[in-house]
Design a protein around this motif. Structure first.
Motif, PDB file in Angstrom:
ATOM      1  N   CYS A  11       0.867  -1.189   0.000  1.00  0.00           N
ATOM      2  CA  CYS A  11       0.000   0.000   0.000  1.00  0.00           C
ATOM      3  C   CYS A  11       0.896   1.229   0.000  1.00  0.00           C
ATOM      4  O   CYS A  11       1.988   1.201   0.566  1.00  0.00           O
ATOM      5  CB  CYS A  11      -0.866   0.042   1.260  1.00  0.00           C
ATOM      6  SG  CYS A  11      -2.073  -1.282   1.315  1.00  0.00           S
ATOM      7  N   CYS A  15      -3.409   3.117   6.204  1.00  0.00           N
ATOM      8  CA  CYS A  15      -4.635   3.671   6.796  1.00  0.00           C
ATOM      9  C   CYS A  15      -4.628   3.297   8.286  1.00  0.00           C
ATOM     10  O   CYS A  15      -4.319   2.154   8.634  1.00  0.00           O
ATOM     11  CB  CYS A  15      -5.856   3.103   6.101  1.00  0.00           C
ATOM     12  SG  CYS A  15      -5.810   3.374   4.325  1.00  0.00           S
ATOM     13  N   CYS A  18      -6.335  -0.011   9.690  1.00  0.00           N
ATOM     14  CA  CYS A  18      -6.228  -1.255   8.923  1.00  0.00           C
ATOM     15  C   CYS A  18      -5.362  -2.313   9.607  1.00  0.00           C
ATOM     16  O   CYS A  18      -4.239  -2.018  10.034  1.00  0.00           O
ATOM     17  CB  CYS A  18      -5.637  -0.932   7.550  1.00  0.00           C
ATOM     18  SG  CYS A  18      -5.434  -2.401   6.538  1.00  0.00           S
ATOM     19  N   PHE A  22       0.182  -5.775   4.819  1.00  0.00           N
ATOM     20  CA  PHE A  22       0.717  -4.997   3.693  1.00  0.00           C
ATOM     21  C   PHE A  22       2.034  -4.357   4.121  1.00  0.00           C
ATOM     22  O   PHE A  22       2.345  -4.272   5.313  1.00  0.00           O
ATOM     23  CB  PHE A  22      -0.266  -3.896   3.251  1.00  0.00           C
ATOM     24  CG  PHE A  22      -0.470  -2.836   4.300  1.00  0.00           C
ATOM     25  CD1 PHE A  22      -1.432  -2.987   5.289  1.00  0.00           C
ATOM     26  CD2 PHE A  22       0.324  -1.693   4.322  1.00  0.00           C
ATOM     27  CE1 PHE A  22      -1.596  -2.022   6.269  1.00  0.00           C
ATOM     28  CE2 PHE A  22       0.156  -0.722   5.303  1.00  0.00           C
ATOM     29  CZ  PHE A  22      -0.804  -0.885   6.282  1.00  0.00           C
ATOM     30  N   GLY A  61      -3.973  -5.137   1.221  1.00  0.00           N
ATOM     31  CA  GLY A  61      -3.091  -4.438   0.303  1.00  0.00           C
ATOM     32  C   GLY A  61      -3.871  -3.659  -0.778  1.00  0.00           C
ATOM     33  O   GLY A  61      -5.065  -3.452  -0.677  1.00  0.00           O
ATOM     34  N   THR A  62      -3.133  -3.230  -1.749  1.00  0.00           N
ATOM     35  CA  THR A  62      -3.716  -2.438  -2.831  1.00  0.00           C
ATOM     36  C   THR A  62      -3.277  -2.994  -4.184  1.00  0.00           C
ATOM     37  O   THR A  62      -2.187  -2.653  -4.678  1.00  0.00           O
ATOM     38  CB  THR A  62      -3.275  -0.959  -2.719  1.00  0.00           C
ATOM     39  OG1 THR A  62      -3.447  -0.504  -1.382  1.00  0.00           O
ATOM     40  CG2 THR A  62      -4.085  -0.077  -3.657  1.00  0.00           C
ATOM     41  N   ASN A  95      -7.565   1.625  -5.273  1.00  0.00           N
ATOM     42  CA  ASN A  95      -7.735   2.902  -4.596  1.00  0.00           C
ATOM     43  C   ASN A  95      -7.927   3.996  -5.637  1.00  0.00           C
ATOM     44  O   ASN A  95      -7.304   3.965  -6.702  1.00  0.00           O
ATOM     45  CB  ASN A  95      -6.537   3.197  -3.691  1.00  0.00           C
ATOM     46  CG  ASN A  95      -6.721   2.568  -2.315  1.00  0.00           C
ATOM     47  OD1 ASN A  95      -7.807   2.072  -1.996  1.00  0.00           O
ATOM     48  ND2 ASN A  95      -5.685   2.575  -1.517  1.00  0.00           N
ATOM     49  N   ARG A 132      -5.958   8.106   4.475  1.00  0.00           N
ATOM     50  CA  ARG A 132      -6.163   7.521   3.141  1.00  0.00           C
ATOM     51  C   ARG A 132      -5.282   8.250   2.124  1.00  0.00           C
ATOM     52  O   ARG A 132      -4.893   9.395   2.336  1.00  0.00           O
ATOM     53  CB  ARG A 132      -7.638   7.664   2.720  1.00  0.00           C
ATOM     54  CG  ARG A 132      -8.617   6.911   3.583  1.00  0.00           C
ATOM     55  CD  ARG A 132      -8.590   5.437   3.362  1.00  0.00           C
ATOM     56  NE  ARG A 132      -8.887   5.035   2.003  1.00  0.00           N
ATOM     57  CZ  ARG A 132      -8.782   3.773   1.558  1.00  0.00           C
ATOM     58  NH1 ARG A 132      -8.380   2.806   2.363  1.00  0.00           N
ATOM     59  NH2 ARG A 132      -9.070   3.472   0.309  1.00  0.00           N
TER      60      ARG A 132
HETATM   61  S1  SF4 Z   1      -5.321   0.813   1.363  1.00  0.00           S
HETATM   62 FE1  SF4 Z   1      -6.578  -0.867   2.185  1.00  0.00          FE
HETATM   63  S2  SF4 Z   1      -5.132  -2.491   2.736  1.00  0.00           S
HETATM   64 FE2  SF4 Z   1      -3.938  -0.597   2.439  1.00  0.00          FE
HETATM   65  S3  SF4 Z   1      -3.722   0.249   4.472  1.00  0.00           S
HETATM   66 FE3  SF4 Z   1      -5.530   1.205   3.547  1.00  0.00          FE
HETATM   67  S4  SF4 Z   1      -7.282  -0.105   4.165  1.00  0.00           S
HETATM   68 FE4  SF4 Z   1      -5.393  -1.252   4.539  1.00  0.00          FE
END
Ligand code: SF4
Length: 385
Positions: A11, A15, A18, A22, A61-62, A95, A132
């Protein structure tokens, strides 16, 4: 029906709330992609040769930090290794800040047919509060762009119960979401998980914790707006238009077989659950050393019975009590006559023929109700009949 989950453990930002696995360091990205492809080939035997894969899900993850050639490499390996249905649902979590028009067009070309976009909020301050990586205007723009390039199946995630999210603002957010060109919505209550920055910030008294009463009010508002828009509430946190449920997640809830690939990914083969190591470095080492990447737990009858109860009661299809009696010799109607009678009188639950299902109101307490009905560990006491 069977599914494949691919975990992309990167990521851009963490966040605060979370607790998924990741890394914000992308140093090992190329090696992880190569290892995911290797793991896919090594786990060929997980499915019978003739078993058809109906869903593929990129989660994290992303996944939208991947380049097209990386997505192509992973998907190509999955298609070469397994018997994938040509019309399989292929979902890609992303995202908003990653979704340029060009990227969206390429996703379509490479074979993604469903997008799951992490919108979370339309309030810039709340997005910043959550740490975010995107703005609210990017979210709206990318959903419209995704529809413009031809994605028909788009779902977004929203979070409610955020401190300082006013009830009226939450109602407007749900209305705004439902007016977007999407056919699915997932909405989750903010939770304070262990080992998250959010938990630490609350402990340091820098952030406030979620308020359960406020979350319940937001949930009620959400249901009102979902009903007003004539959408379907098909699982506690999931809503869809015109029957467009998430096939992949429905597979989890209906206890279908699935294989998880990548660090921290979970698998289920109908009898065992297994989970890959939650460390990118260890995952790479194990793949390079040709070692097993996962641990396994064999499910007992009690585990399976309780999971059937939990996943069934969290969803619109409920639990078939006759099937439960036949499969597990567990007669809920006799064992929990009083409780079920009470939940029916409070309109939390209804009996529809052989099926026990929760109402919109009852779904708010689904985990509690299921746990009340759980088999208590003395399985033999219910199996002698
Ligand atoms: S983008 Fe999704 S997986 Fe990555 S830290 Fe934020 S909530 Fe978690």
């Amino acid at each position: 029906m069977a599914g494949i989950y691919i975990h992309i453990p990167f990521c851009k930002k963490a966040c605060f709330y979370c607790d998924f696995h990741f890394s914000v360091s992308f140093k090992s990205k190329a090696d992880i992609i190569a290892s995911i492809s290797l793991e896919t080939k090594r786990r060929r035997e997980f499915f019978e040769k003739e078993e058809i894969i109906e869903t593929i899900y990129f989660g994290g993850g992303t996944p939208s930090v991947l380049t097209m050639s990386e997505i192509d490499e992973i998907l190509g390996t999955v298609y070469e290794t397994f018997n994938v249905l040509p019309t399989a649902e292929v979902t890609f979590e992303c995202n908003p800040d990653d979704l340029s028009l060009e990227y969206l067009k390429m996703l379509k070309l490479v074979g993604i047919n469903r997008l799951s976009i992490g919108v979370q909020s339309f309030n810039e301050n709340h997005l910043a509060w959550m740490n975010r990586s995107h703005t609210a205007s990017q979210s709206v723009q990318c959903v419209n762009d995704a529809a413009y390039v031809g994605f028909k199946d788009i779902t977004i995630d929203l979070i409610y119960g955020v401190p300082e999210l006013e009830d009226g603002e939450w109602r407007d957010a749900v209305k705004q979401a439902l007016a977007l060109p999407i056919n699915h919505l997932s909405a989750y209550s903010l939770t304070m998980e262990e080992n998250t920055p959010y938990k630490k910030l609350v402990q340091q008294k820098k952030y406030s914790q979620p308020d359960e009463d406020q979350s319940s009010i937001h949930y009620a508002i959400l249901i009102e707006e979902i009903n007003a828009a004539e959408w379907e509430h098909y699982e506690v946190s999931n809503f869809c238009k015109d029957g467009n449920v998430s096939k992949h997640n429905t597979g989890y809830w209906q206890q279908k077989k699935y294989l998880g690939i990548g660090p921290s990914a979970h698998s289920f083969d109908l009898e065992n659950r297994s989970w890959n190591v939650s460390s990118n470095a260890q995952y790479l080492q194990r793949i390079a050393g040709n070692k097993k990447t996962f641990e396994t737990e064999e499910l007992t009858m009690q585990d399976r019975l309780n999971e059937t109860l939990l996943t069934g009661l969290r969803a619109k299809w409920g639990v078939n009590l006759v099937a439960l009696k036949e499969d597990y010799a567990y007669d809920i109607l006799t064992l929990y006559k009083e409780e079920i009678g009470y939940w029916r009188s409070t309109k939390w639950a209804e009996l529809d023929g052989d099926v026990l299902r929760l109402t919109d109101k009852g779904l708010l307490f689904a985990d509690y109700i299921a746990s009340e009905l759980f088999e208590d560990g003395d399985y033999s006491s219910h199996t002698s009949s």
